[in-house]
Design a protein around this motif. Sequence first.
Motif, PDB file in Angstrom:
ATOM      1  N   GLN A   1       0.827  -1.209   0.000  1.00 24.40           N
ATOM      2  CA  GLN A   1       0.000   0.000   0.000  1.00 24.40           C
ATOM      3  C   GLN A   1       0.861   1.259   0.000  1.00 24.40           C
ATOM      4  O   GLN A   1       0.546   2.240  -0.685  1.00 24.40           O
ATOM      5  CB  GLN A   1      -0.924  -0.007   1.216  1.00 24.40           C
ATOM      6  N   LEU A   2       1.978   1.261   0.749  1.00 22.33           N
ATOM      7  CA  LEU A   2       2.864   2.425   0.738  1.00 22.33           C
ATOM      8  C   LEU A   2       3.533   2.570  -0.625  1.00 22.33           C
ATOM      9  O   LEU A   2       3.761   3.691  -1.094  1.00 22.33           O
ATOM     10  CB  LEU A   2       3.916   2.324   1.836  1.00 22.33           C
ATOM     11  N   GLY A   3       3.833   1.460  -1.274  1.00 18.56           N
ATOM     12  CA  GLY A   3       4.395   1.525  -2.617  1.00 18.56           C
ATOM     13  C   GLY A   3       3.476   2.236  -3.592  1.00 18.56           C
ATOM     14  O   GLY A   3       3.921   2.999  -4.454  1.00 18.56           O
ATOM     15  N   LYS A   4       2.164   2.011  -3.444  1.00 14.65           N
ATOM     16  CA  LYS A   4       1.194   2.719  -4.292  1.00 14.65           C
ATOM     17  C   LYS A   4       1.245   4.216  -4.029  1.00 14.65           C
ATOM     18  O   LYS A   4       1.188   5.034  -4.957  1.00 14.65           O
ATOM     19  CB  LYS A   4      -0.220   2.195  -4.030  1.00 14.65           C
ATOM     20  N   ILE A   5       1.327   4.583  -2.754  1.00 14.33           N
ATOM     21  CA  ILE A   5       1.391   6.002  -2.403  1.00 14.33           C
ATOM     22  C   ILE A   5       2.654   6.653  -2.969  1.00 14.33           C
ATOM     23  O   ILE A   5       2.621   7.785  -3.458  1.00 14.33           O
ATOM     24  CB  ILE A   5       1.329   6.171  -0.871  1.00 14.33           C
TER      25      ILE A   5
ATOM     26  N   THR B   1      12.927  12.189  -9.386  1.00 17.35           N
ATOM     27  CA  THR B   1      12.198  13.211  -8.631  1.00 17.35           C
ATOM     28  C   THR B   1      13.072  13.713  -7.493  1.00 17.35           C
ATOM     29  O   THR B   1      13.814  12.943  -6.875  1.00 17.35           O
ATOM     30  CB  THR B   1      10.898  12.623  -8.062  1.00 17.35           C
ATOM     31  N   SER B   2      12.965  15.004  -7.200  1.00 14.25           N
ATOM     32  CA  SER B   2      13.761  15.566  -6.112  1.00 14.25           C
ATOM     33  C   SER B   2      13.286  15.006  -4.773  1.00 14.25           C
ATOM     34  O   SER B   2      12.116  14.650  -4.599  1.00 14.25           O
ATOM     35  CB  SER B   2      13.666  17.090  -6.111  1.00 14.25           C
ATOM     36  N   LEU B   3      14.197  14.952  -3.816  1.00 11.67           N
ATOM     37  CA  LEU B   3      13.849  14.492  -2.476  1.00 11.67           C
ATOM     38  C   LEU B   3      12.787  15.396  -1.866  1.00 11.67           C
ATOM     39  O   LEU B   3      11.852  14.917  -1.207  1.00 11.67           O
ATOM     40  CB  LEU B   3      15.100  14.463  -1.589  1.00 11.67           C
ATOM     41  N   ALA B   4      12.908  16.695  -2.090  1.00  8.93           N
ATOM     42  CA  ALA B   4      11.944  17.648  -1.536  1.00  8.93           C
ATOM     43  C   ALA B   4      10.541  17.380  -2.063  1.00  8.93           C
ATOM     44  O   ALA B   4       9.556  17.438  -1.316  1.00  8.93           O
ATOM     45  CB  ALA B   4      12.367  19.075  -1.856  1.00  8.93           C
ATOM     46  N   GLU B   5      10.422  17.065  -3.341  1.00 11.23           N
ATOM     47  CA  GLU B   5       9.114  16.793  -3.934  1.00 11.23           C
ATOM     48  C   GLU B   5       8.524  15.501  -3.380  1.00 11.23           C
ATOM     49  O   GLU B   5       7.327  15.422  -3.082  1.00 11.23           O
ATOM     50  CB  GLU B   5       9.226  16.707  -5.455  1.00 11.23           C
ATOM     51  N   LEU B   6       9.358  14.482  -3.221  1.00 18.83           N
ATOM     52  CA  LEU B   6       8.882  13.219  -2.663  1.00 18.83           C
ATOM     53  C   LEU B   6       8.420  13.398  -1.219  1.00 18.83           C
ATOM     54  O   LEU B   6       7.403  12.847  -0.805  1.00 18.83           O
ATOM     55  CB  LEU B   6       9.979  12.169  -2.744  1.00 18.83           C
ATOM     56  N   ALA B   7       9.185  14.163  -0.446  1.00 19.77           N
ATOM     57  CA  ALA B   7       8.808  14.414   0.948  1.00 19.77           C
ATOM     58  C   ALA B   7       7.489  15.176   1.020  1.00 19.77           C
ATOM     59  O   ALA B   7       6.629  14.876   1.859  1.00 19.77           O
ATOM     60  CB  ALA B   7       9.914  15.193   1.650  1.00 19.77           C
ATOM     61  N   LYS B   8       7.319  16.152   0.138  1.00 20.56           N
ATOM     62  CA  LYS B   8       6.070  16.915   0.100  1.00 20.56           C
ATOM     63  C   LYS B   8       4.889  16.011  -0.252  1.00 20.56           C
ATOM     64  O   LYS B   8       3.818  16.082   0.365  1.00 20.56           O
ATOM     65  CB  LYS B   8       6.195  18.041  -0.925  1.00 20.56           C
TER      66      LYS B   8
ATOM     67  N   LEU C   1      -0.005  11.286   3.558  1.00 20.72           N
ATOM     68  CA  LEU C   1      -0.117  10.713   4.897  1.00 20.72           C
ATOM     69  C   LEU C   1      -0.677  11.688   5.917  1.00 20.72           C
ATOM     70  O   LEU C   1      -0.932  11.328   7.062  1.00 20.72           O
ATOM     71  CB  LEU C   1       1.252  10.208   5.371  1.00 20.72           C
ATOM     72  N   ASN C   2      -0.815  12.946   5.501  1.00 17.33           N
ATOM     73  CA  ASN C   2      -1.371  13.997   6.367  1.00 17.33           C
ATOM     74  C   ASN C   2      -0.546  14.180   7.630  1.00 17.33           C
ATOM     75  O   ASN C   2      -1.075  14.269   8.734  1.00 17.33           O
ATOM     76  CB  ASN C   2      -2.823  13.689   6.725  1.00 17.33           C
ATOM     77  N   ARG C   3       0.786  14.266   7.467  1.00 15.20           N
ATOM     78  CA  ARG C   3       1.690  14.517   8.586  1.00 15.20           C
ATOM     79  C   ARG C   3       3.034  14.991   8.046  1.00 15.20           C
ATOM     80  O   ARG C   3       3.397  14.715   6.900  1.00 15.20           O
ATOM     81  CB  ARG C   3       1.894  13.264   9.435  1.00 15.20           C
ATOM     82  N   GLU C   4       3.757  15.723   8.863  1.00 12.33           N
ATOM     83  CA  GLU C   4       5.105  16.135   8.496  1.00 12.33           C
ATOM     84  C   GLU C   4       6.034  14.927   8.565  1.00 12.33           C
ATOM     85  O   GLU C   4       5.908  14.081   9.454  1.00 12.33           O
ATOM     86  CB  GLU C   4       5.613  17.228   9.439  1.00 12.33           C
ATOM     87  N   VAL C   5       6.958  14.849   7.618  1.00 11.66           N
ATOM     88  CA  VAL C   5       7.910  13.739   7.619  1.00 11.66           C
ATOM     89  C   VAL C   5       9.304  14.264   7.951  1.00 11.66           C
ATOM     90  O   VAL C   5       9.613  15.432   7.738  1.00 11.66           O
ATOM     91  CB  VAL C   5       7.926  13.016   6.257  1.00 11.66           C
ATOM     92  N   LEU C   6      10.126  13.399   8.520  1.00 11.93           N
ATOM     93  CA  LEU C   6      11.518  13.754   8.811  1.00 11.93           C
ATOM     94  C   LEU C   6      12.370  13.370   7.610  1.00 11.93           C
ATOM     95  O   LEU C   6      12.274  12.248   7.101  1.00 11.93           O
ATOM     96  CB  LEU C   6      11.989  13.008  10.062  1.00 11.93           C
TER      97      LEU C   6
END
Length: 252
Positions: A112-116, A143-150, A156-161
């Motif tokens: 499921q996370l792979g789909k996201i 894809t840039s790391l910043a774009e993936l994190a965004k 996921l509706n939460r800030e990621v580290l």
Amino acid sequence: MIERQQLIAFIDDTLNSARIKDYCPNGLQVEGKAQINTIVTGVTASLALLEQAVALNADAVLVHHGYFWKNEAMPVVGMKKRRLALLLQHDINLLAYHLPLDVHSTLGNNAQLGKILGVQQVAPVLSAEPVGVVQQGILPVATSLAELAKRLSQQLNREVLVEDAGIGPVQKIAWCTGGGQGYIEQAAAAGAQLFVTGEVSEQTIHVARELGIHFIAAGHHATERYGIKALGEYLAAELGLNVHFVDIANPA
């Protein structure tokens, strides 16, 4: 309506749970009603989830994180007593599936996370056991790391580290939902440019920096909401059961 043992057998067969050695019992953990029609699904069998199950007149609670973990204290006191007492008082079954739900190829947390993440050519990292506990795949476009994190934060509706290893855009990703930070070295050895998991430890950041792999910790709860939800939806579709997914908020 389905017999309890029929439901357990169906889920066991679906998840192939007998083949996986785990840290807790998979399947029925607390016996309740023999006939099941309404199921509440959720990540963890917390008291708050059990109270929601009572309010929804559930016959069973189906979770990813149940009880009776290896090395867990055995006395039924305090928090454990309150949880078990509520289940027993209302004759509610508790079913839990841990690693079998993590690794399932379509319903599992990793799938499921792979789909996201939007990855393609998904395959297990074979150095990680059990097979499927760490997955790898390719993004259609670097894809840039910043774009993936965004993207992850929004989904996921939460800030990621985020730990940026300074290696530029990402195309190959490895991931493990939940508390999978210890697999970062296997991810790097598999050639991943980014490793995504739920949690982070102090040493994880040093490993990411020294091995030159980007790292994202997106939350244990947040990354493991989707497998149990998918399993519940599958049971509703295949068996005609009344299933309610209840998300008990958790910032961890």
